[in-house]
Design an enzyme around this catalytic site. Structure first.
Site, PDB file in Angstrom:
ATOM      1  N   CYS A   6      -4.761  -4.630  10.979  1.00  0.00           N
ATOM      2  CA  CYS A   6      -3.814  -5.788  10.622  1.00  0.00           C
ATOM      3  C   CYS A   6      -2.405  -5.691  10.895  1.00  0.00           C
ATOM      4  CB  CYS A   6      -4.277  -5.709   8.840  1.00  0.00           C
ATOM      5  SG  CYS A   6      -3.463  -7.413   8.490  1.00  0.00           S
ATOM      6  N   ASP A 130      -7.509  -3.349  -1.878  1.00  0.00           N
ATOM      7  CA  ASP A 130      -6.114  -2.654  -1.647  1.00  0.00           C
ATOM      8  C   ASP A 130      -5.522  -2.060  -2.795  1.00  0.00           C
ATOM      9  OD1 ASP A 130      -3.947  -2.021  -0.073  1.00  0.00           O
ATOM     10  OD2 ASP A 130      -3.072  -4.035   0.007  1.00  0.00           O
TER      11      ASP A 130
HETATM   12  O1  LIG Z   1       1.123  -5.775   6.059  1.00  0.00           O
HETATM   13  C1  LIG Z   1       1.854  -6.406   5.434  1.00  0.00           C
HETATM   14  O2  LIG Z   1       2.989  -6.302   5.701  1.00  0.00           O
HETATM   15  C2  LIG Z   1       1.167  -7.344   3.999  1.00  0.00           C
HETATM   16  C3  LIG Z   1       2.281  -8.320   3.576  1.00  0.00           C
HETATM   17  C4  LIG Z   1       1.826  -9.101   2.607  1.00  0.00           C
HETATM   18  C5  LIG Z   1       0.500  -9.014   2.255  1.00  0.00           C
HETATM   19  C6  LIG Z   1      -0.509  -8.081   2.946  1.00  0.00           C
HETATM   20  C7  LIG Z   1       0.044  -7.390   3.776  1.00  0.00           C
HETATM   21  N1  LIG Z   1      -0.983  -6.301   4.552  1.00  0.00           N
HETATM   22  C8  LIG Z   1      -2.154  -5.818   4.049  1.00  0.00           C
HETATM   23  O3  LIG Z   1      -1.998  -4.681   3.270  1.00  0.00           O
HETATM   24  C9  LIG Z   1      -3.316  -3.884   3.489  1.00  0.00           C
HETATM   25  C10 LIG Z   1      -3.201  -2.382   3.625  1.00  0.00           C
HETATM   26  O4  LIG Z   1      -2.001  -2.032   4.204  1.00  0.00           O
HETATM   27  P1  LIG Z   1      -2.109  -0.566   4.589  1.00  0.00           P
HETATM   28  O5  LIG Z   1      -2.835   0.005   5.613  1.00  0.00           O
HETATM   29  O6  LIG Z   1      -1.784   0.422   3.167  1.00  0.00           O
HETATM   30  O7  LIG Z   1      -0.448  -0.483   5.253  1.00  0.00           O
HETATM   31  C11 LIG Z   1      -4.245  -4.641   4.787  1.00  0.00           C
HETATM   32  O8  LIG Z   1      -5.289  -5.260   4.019  1.00  0.00           O
HETATM   33  C12 LIG Z   1      -3.024  -5.670   5.284  1.00  0.00           C
HETATM   34  O9  LIG Z   1      -3.893  -6.965   5.519  1.00  0.00           O
END
Ligand SMILES: O=C(O)c1ccccc1N[C@@H]1O[C@H](COP(=O)(O)O)[C@@H](O)[C@H]1O
Length: 215
Positions: A6, A130
């Site tokens: 992502c 998450d």
């Molecule tokens: O990544 C972003 O900036 C974000 C912003 C707003 C909502 C979701 C976002 N990202 C999502 O966060 C999770 C986990 O991220 P990480 O691996 O802990 O960095 C993932 O599902 C992204 O889709």
């Protein structure tokens, strides 16, 4: 195992990650995020991707007309709702976009928060868990308490997200049994700039983990 990477902002990296084996790529449609991409940017990247990969728009607190417009403009095949959207919102979105997959993300503070999962499952295709962060919606690099998820088996497919990296993914998968995983900051140099070596290492570790679990 579904693997979603992502927070893509560069077409070249998106194509390379698709070729490494990702089953889904995510594009952040939340303006406050450092990984935010416009509809034009998403459309340009999506046009270069293989047909069979899921193209996911990540939204938080957007209206149904806003989401629908972005989906129409870009060629996204899936919408991830990462804010406080209700089950009713998911149901209405499904009516508006019947051919688009819906992923509902829940930011889990404690085991009690998992009780709401059953309210969502009939309106969505996939659930995503998450980590909760008081100031940020996602992409925080914070892990969930995997122990509370050891017995977690919702009635729809689910993805584990939150602070996954090539270094901790095997530990997570030995503890928790999701249908897929979602990574963002754990495979980055800086927000939006993916580290292709880390993504390659991730797939190498997943390949070895899969081979061992089939033994
Ligand atoms: O990544 C972003 O900036 C974000 C912003 C707003 C909502 C979701 C976002 N990202 C999502 O966060 C999770 C986990 O991220 P990480 O691996 O802990 O960095 C993932 O599902 C992204 O889709």
């Amino acid at each position: 195992m579904r693997v979603k990477i992502c927070g893509l902002i560069q077409a070249e990296q998106a194509v390379a990650i698709a070729n490494l084996g990702a089953t889904a790529l995510g594009f952040i449609c939340v303006p406050a995020s450092p990984r935010y991409v416009t509809s034009e940017e998403i459309r340009e990247i999506v046009a270069q991707l293989p047909e069979n990969i899921d193209k996911v728009g990540v939204f938080a607190h957007s209206s149904i007309p806003e989401i629908s417009q972005i989906v129409r403009d870009t060629g996204l095949t899936c919408v991830q709702l990462h804010g406080d959207e209700s089950p009713e919102f998911c149901s209405l979105l499904r009516e508006s976009l019947p051919n688009i997959q819906i992923i509902k993300a829940l930011r889990v503070r404690s085991i009690e928060h998992l009780a709401q999962v059953s309210d969502y499952t009939k309106y969505i295709d996939t659930l995503l868990l998450d980590a909760y962060h008081p100031q940020q919606l996602g992409g925080t690099g914070q892990t969930l308490d995997w122990q509370i998820l050891e017995q977690f088996q919702p009635s729809c497919p689910w993805l584990l997200a939150g602070g996954l990296t090539p270094d901790n993914v095997v530990t997570a998968l030995n503890q928790v049994k999701p249908d897929g995983i979602d990574l963002s900051s754990g495979v980055e140099i800086q927000p939006g700039d993916k580290d292709l070596n880390k993504v390659a290492l991730l797939f190498e570790k997943l390949g070895k983990w899969k081979a061992l679990s089939l033994e």
